[in-house]
Write an enzyme that holds these catalytic residues in place. Structure first.
Site, PDB file in Angstrom:
ATOM      1  N   TYR A   1      -5.483  -4.342  -3.021  1.00 50.13           N
ATOM      2  CA  TYR A   1      -5.096  -3.863  -4.343  1.00 50.13           C
ATOM      3  C   TYR A   1      -6.035  -4.435  -5.405  1.00 50.13           C
ATOM      4  O   TYR A   1      -5.899  -5.582  -5.839  1.00 50.13           O
ATOM      5  CB  TYR A   1      -3.655  -4.244  -4.664  1.00 50.13           C
ATOM      6  CG  TYR A   1      -2.635  -3.740  -3.658  1.00 50.13           C
ATOM      7  CD1 TYR A   1      -2.912  -2.673  -2.811  1.00 50.13           C
ATOM      8  CD2 TYR A   1      -1.390  -4.347  -3.556  1.00 50.13           C
ATOM      9  CE1 TYR A   1      -1.976  -2.220  -1.896  1.00 50.13           C
ATOM     10  CE2 TYR A   1      -0.447  -3.892  -2.642  1.00 50.13           C
ATOM     11  CZ  TYR A   1      -0.749  -2.830  -1.815  1.00 50.13           C
ATOM     12  OH  TYR A   1       0.181  -2.386  -0.911  1.00 50.13           O
TER      13      TYR A   1
ATOM     14  N   HIS B   1      -1.686  -4.842   7.481  1.00 56.47           N
ATOM     15  CA  HIS B   1      -1.793  -3.747   6.523  1.00 56.47           C
ATOM     16  C   HIS B   1      -2.430  -2.494   7.113  1.00 56.47           C
ATOM     17  O   HIS B   1      -3.458  -2.555   7.784  1.00 56.47           O
ATOM     18  CB  HIS B   1      -2.623  -4.212   5.322  1.00 56.47           C
ATOM     19  CG  HIS B   1      -2.367  -3.435   4.071  1.00 56.47           C
ATOM     20  ND1 HIS B   1      -3.136  -3.591   2.931  1.00 56.47           N
ATOM     21  CD2 HIS B   1      -1.441  -2.494   3.755  1.00 56.47           C
ATOM     22  CE1 HIS B   1      -2.676  -2.799   1.978  1.00 56.47           C
ATOM     23  NE2 HIS B   1      -1.652  -2.111   2.454  1.00 56.47           N
TER      24      HIS B   1
END
Length: 340
Positions: free
Chosen positions: A59, A143
Site C-alpha cells: 500500500y 498477501h
C-alpha cells in the site's frame, strides 16, 4: 462499537472492533493525499471507535505503514489490533520501474518482489516493524495468493507451494514463540484460502469482496470449513469495489472494473428491496457480512475524514429482519446465509 473476541488457540486472542480500518487508501491509492490528510483520516477512524488497523508493504510501497507510524506513536500499544502482510519485498528502483504506476501515486521508488519463502517472510516482517515503528504486530497475512495477482492457476500454485513449503513455517514459528498472535492470508479469492486451510493451521483470512450482499459462493464449502476449524474472517471490500455503495449507476465499479450489465441488474433488484424496507443499499452491504459468526471485522477503508465518519453512521443503521427475508424470497441471497 461492539467488540468481537477471537481466540482460536488459547493464547489470549485479540479483540476486534466490528468496524476496522483498511489503510490501502492511505498509500495514495488512485490519488495522492498529504501526510496531514492521512493523519486526520486515521484520527477520525479512532474517534469513531475503530481499533483494528490493517496495512501492507504494497500500500503505497511502504507509505501506508510509515503514515501509520506517526499515528500509532501517540497510542498505547494494547489499545489497538494491528495487521500487516508478507509475501512481497520492496526493492529500491528507478522511478519508472516502480510498482503500481497508475494505481498508487506519489510513492517511494520501489518495486515489488514476490517472496513467500521462510527468509522472505522474516525479512518482510522485520521491514514492516521498522516502517511501522512498533514493537509488535498482532497478525501477519500472506498477501495476494490469488489468480487476480499472479495471472494463472499455474503461477498461483507455484506461489502457494512456496508458501506451504517454506514461508508457512516462519509464520508458524512466530506464532508459536508468541511474537505474533495469529497468522493467515489476505486474498481476493476464497478458493486459495480453502486450499491453504486444508493444508495448514491458519487462524484468520482477510477475504476481499468474496462474501458480500452480492456474492455468497464462499458459503458452499469455504465458510463451513472455517466454522469447523474456528478460523476467523476479516472482510475487506464489503462494497465489491464500489457498486454496493453507489448502487447500479452508469460506470459503477465491481471488482476493480466497470460493472457488467448482469451485475448492474442484480444490484438494482437488491437496492429495490432495500428501499421497500427504508434501508440504504450501503447500510445493508456493510452489516450483512457481520451476520456470519466467523466474521470478526469489516474493513471498508476511507480516504477522507467524511468517508470514515460515514462508515460508522452506516454501520449503526438498523436493518429490519424482513429485509433479509425478502432478499432470500426473491432469490437475491442464498438461503443458508446467516442473517440472525
Amino acid at each position: 462499537m461492539d467488540i468481537r473476541h477471537f481466540d482460536r488457540i488459547g493464547n489470549g486472542g485479540l479483540d476486534f472492533t466490528e468496524l476496522g480500518f483498511g489503510t490501502a487508501p492511505l498509500g495514495n491509492l488512485y490519488r495522492a493525499i498529504s501526510d496531514e490528510e492521512a493523519h486526520l483520516v486515521l484520527e477520525a477512524a479512532w474517534e469513531t471507535g475503530s481499533r483494528y488497523y490493517d496495512t501492507a508493504p504494497l500500500y503505497g510501497l511502504g507509505l501506508s505503514e510509515t503514515r501509520l507510524n506517526r499515528f500509532l506513536r501517540g497510542k498505547k500499544r494494547d489499545d489497538y489490533v494491528l495487521s500487516t502482510k508478507v509475501g512481497r519485498l520492496l526493492k529500491v528502483c528507478a522511478p519508472e520501474e516502480r510498482t503500481g504506476i497508475g494505481k498508487f501515486f506519489d510513492t517511494p521508488s520501489r518495486r515489488e518482489v514476490y517472496d513467500y519463502t521462510y527468509d522472505g517472510v522474516m525479512r518482510s516482517f522485520e521491514a514492516s516493524l521498522e516502517r511501522l515503528g512498533v514493537d509488535r504486530i498482532d497478525i501477519l497475512f500472506a498477501h495476494d495468493l490469488d489468480i487476480f495477482n499472479h495471472g494463472s492457476q499455474e503461477a498461483l500454485q507455484e506461489k502457494l507451494d512456496e508458501l506451504m513449503r517454506s514461508g508457512y513455517y516462519a509464520l508458524l514459528s512466530l506464532r508459536d514463540q508468541g511474537v505474533i498472535k495469529a497468522f493467515g492470508a489476505g486474498v481476493n479469492e476464497w478458493q486459495p484460502c480453502q486450499w491453504m486451510a486444508e493444508r495448514g493451521d491458519f487462524d484468520l483470512f482477510l477475504l476481499a469482496g468474496r462474501y458480500t450482499l452480492l456474492e455468497q459462493e464462499a458459503l458452499e464449502t469455504f465458510l463451513p470449513l472455517c466454522e469447523q476449524r474456528g478460523i476467523g474472517i476479516v472482510l475487506g471490500g464489503p462494497y465489491n469495489s464500489g457498486i454496493l455503495a453507489t448502487g447500479a449507476v452508469p460506470g459503477a465499479y465491481y471488482n476493480y472494473d466497470t460493472a457488467p450489465q448482469e451485475i448492474l441488474n442484480r444490484v438494482a433488484r437488491i437496492e429495490a428491496v432495500c428501499q421497500r424496507h427504508g434501508v440504504r443499499l450501503i447500510e445493508a452491504a456493510l452489516r450483512f457480512p457481520l451476520k456470519h459468526p466467523q466474521v470478526v471485522s469489516v474493513i471498508p477503508g476511507g480516504q477522507s475524514v467524511e468517508q470514515v465518519k460515514s462508515n460508522r453512521q452506516i454501520l449503526d443503521a438498523r436493518i429490519p429482519a424482513g429485509l433479509w427475508a425478502e432478499l432470500k424470497a426473491e432469490e437475491l441471497m442464498r438461503q443458508d446465509a446467516p442473517t440472525e
